[in-house]
Design a protein around this motif. Structure first.
Motif, PDB file in Angstrom:
ATOM      1  N   GLU A  48       0.671  -1.323  -0.070  1.00 41.62           N
ATOM      2  CA  GLU A  48      -0.167  -0.058   0.099  1.00 41.62           C
ATOM      3  C   GLU A  48       0.755   1.350   0.139  1.00 41.62           C
ATOM      4  N   GLY A  49       1.969   1.101  -0.122  1.00 42.23           N
ATOM      5  CA  GLY A  49       3.089   2.314  -0.179  1.00 42.23           C
ATOM      6  C   GLY A  49       4.023   2.360  -1.355  1.00 42.23           C
ATOM      7  N   VAL A  50       4.387   3.490  -1.671  1.00 37.30           N
ATOM      8  CA  VAL A  50       5.515   3.759  -2.629  1.00 37.30           C
ATOM      9  C   VAL A  50       6.699   4.383  -2.031  1.00 37.30           C
ATOM     10  N   SER A  51       6.542   4.891  -1.035  1.00 34.86           N
ATOM     11  CA  SER A  51       7.767   5.680  -0.273  1.00 34.86           C
ATOM     12  C   SER A  51       7.343   5.756   1.317  1.00 34.86           C
ATOM     13  N   ILE A  52       8.429   5.510   2.210  1.00 36.30           N
ATOM     14  CA  ILE A  52       8.511   5.495   3.598  1.00 36.30           C
ATOM     15  C   ILE A  52       9.586   6.453   4.107  1.00 36.30           C
ATOM     16  N   TRP A  53       9.070   7.316   5.014  1.00 34.22           N
ATOM     17  CA  TRP A  53      10.090   8.225   5.909  1.00 34.22           C
ATOM     18  C   TRP A  53       9.902   7.560   7.082  1.00 34.22           C
ATOM     19  N   VAL A  54      11.160   7.448   7.954  1.00 37.44           N
ATOM     20  CA  VAL A  54      11.278   7.152   9.135  1.00 37.44           C
ATOM     21  C   VAL A  54      12.015   8.365   9.970  1.00 37.44           C
ATOM     22  N   VAL A  55      11.683   8.782  11.033  1.00 31.02           N
ATOM     23  CA  VAL A  55      12.216  10.249  11.664  1.00 31.02           C
ATOM     24  C   VAL A  55      12.358   9.717  12.939  1.00 31.02           C
ATOM     25  N   PRO A  56      13.401  10.024  13.737  1.00 26.93           N
ATOM     26  CA  PRO A  56      13.550   9.984  15.378  1.00 26.93           C
ATOM     27  C   PRO A  56      12.444  10.945  15.884  1.00 26.93           C
ATOM     28  N   SER A  57      11.916  10.152  16.865  1.00 26.80           N
ATOM     29  CA  SER A  57      10.761  11.117  17.441  1.00 26.80           C
ATOM     30  C   SER A  57      11.337  12.217  18.279  1.00 26.80           C
ATOM     31  N   ALA A  58      12.593  12.136  18.622  1.00 20.86           N
ATOM     32  CA  ALA A  58      13.296  13.047  19.351  1.00 20.86           C
ATOM     33  C   ALA A  58      13.525  14.383  18.533  1.00 20.86           C
ATOM     34  N   ALA A  59      13.437  14.151  17.100  1.00 26.56           N
ATOM     35  CA  ALA A  59      13.673  15.241  16.188  1.00 26.56           C
ATOM     36  C   ALA A  59      12.706  15.804  15.963  1.00 26.56           C
ATOM     37  N   ILE A  60      11.363  15.787  16.432  1.00 23.04           N
ATOM     38  CA  ILE A  60      10.345  16.477  15.880  1.00 23.04           C
ATOM     39  C   ILE A  60       9.760  17.353  16.935  1.00 23.04           C
ATOM     40  N   THR A  61       9.484  18.493  16.599  1.00 28.88           N
ATOM     41  CA  THR A  61       9.032  19.602  17.564  1.00 28.88           C
ATOM     42  C   THR A  61       7.509  19.930  17.128  1.00 28.88           C
ATOM     43  N   ALA A  62       6.933  19.860  17.878  1.00 20.63           N
ATOM     44  CA  ALA A  62       5.517  20.179  17.573  1.00 20.63           C
ATOM     45  C   ALA A  62       4.895  21.479  18.337  1.00 20.63           C
TER      46      ALA A  62
END
Length: 95
Positions: A48-62
């Motif tokens: 069901e996908g053509v591309s995947i991104w994985v990002v360290p949760s610690a790198a996300i600022t919300a």
């Protein structure tokens, strides 16, 4: 390092070419390559996908919910930023 000590990664999958990546979940992995392999196995089992991104949760600022008025209210008076009055031709897909 035990599995419980692995860092948390956020997984984003793009379902079709031309669409946005959507957040589909989180997983623990030792490094980026392991997170990518695990994300592929867990979140794209049925092709069901053509591309995947994985990002360290610690790198996300919300943004914080209590700061919503500060962050988003100034946009209400700038209607040119909201393309609701544009007519899209039929040839434009996935927009």
């Amino acid at each position: 390092m035990t599995e419980a000590e692995f860092p948390l990664w956020e997984v984003f999958v793009r379902s079709k070419q031309g669409l946005d990546h959507k957040h589909c979940g989180s997983l623990h992995a030792a490094d980026a390559q392991m997170a990518l392999r695990m994300a592929r196995d867990v979140y794209t089992r049925r092709m069901e996908g053509v591309s995947i991104w994985v990002v360290p949760s610690a790198a996300i600022t919300a943004s914080l919910a209590e700061e919503q008025s500060t962050d988003f209210d100034p946009m209400a008076d700038k209607i040119y930023r909201h393309p609701t009055f544009y007519e899209l031709p039929d040839e434009v897909k996935n927009m």
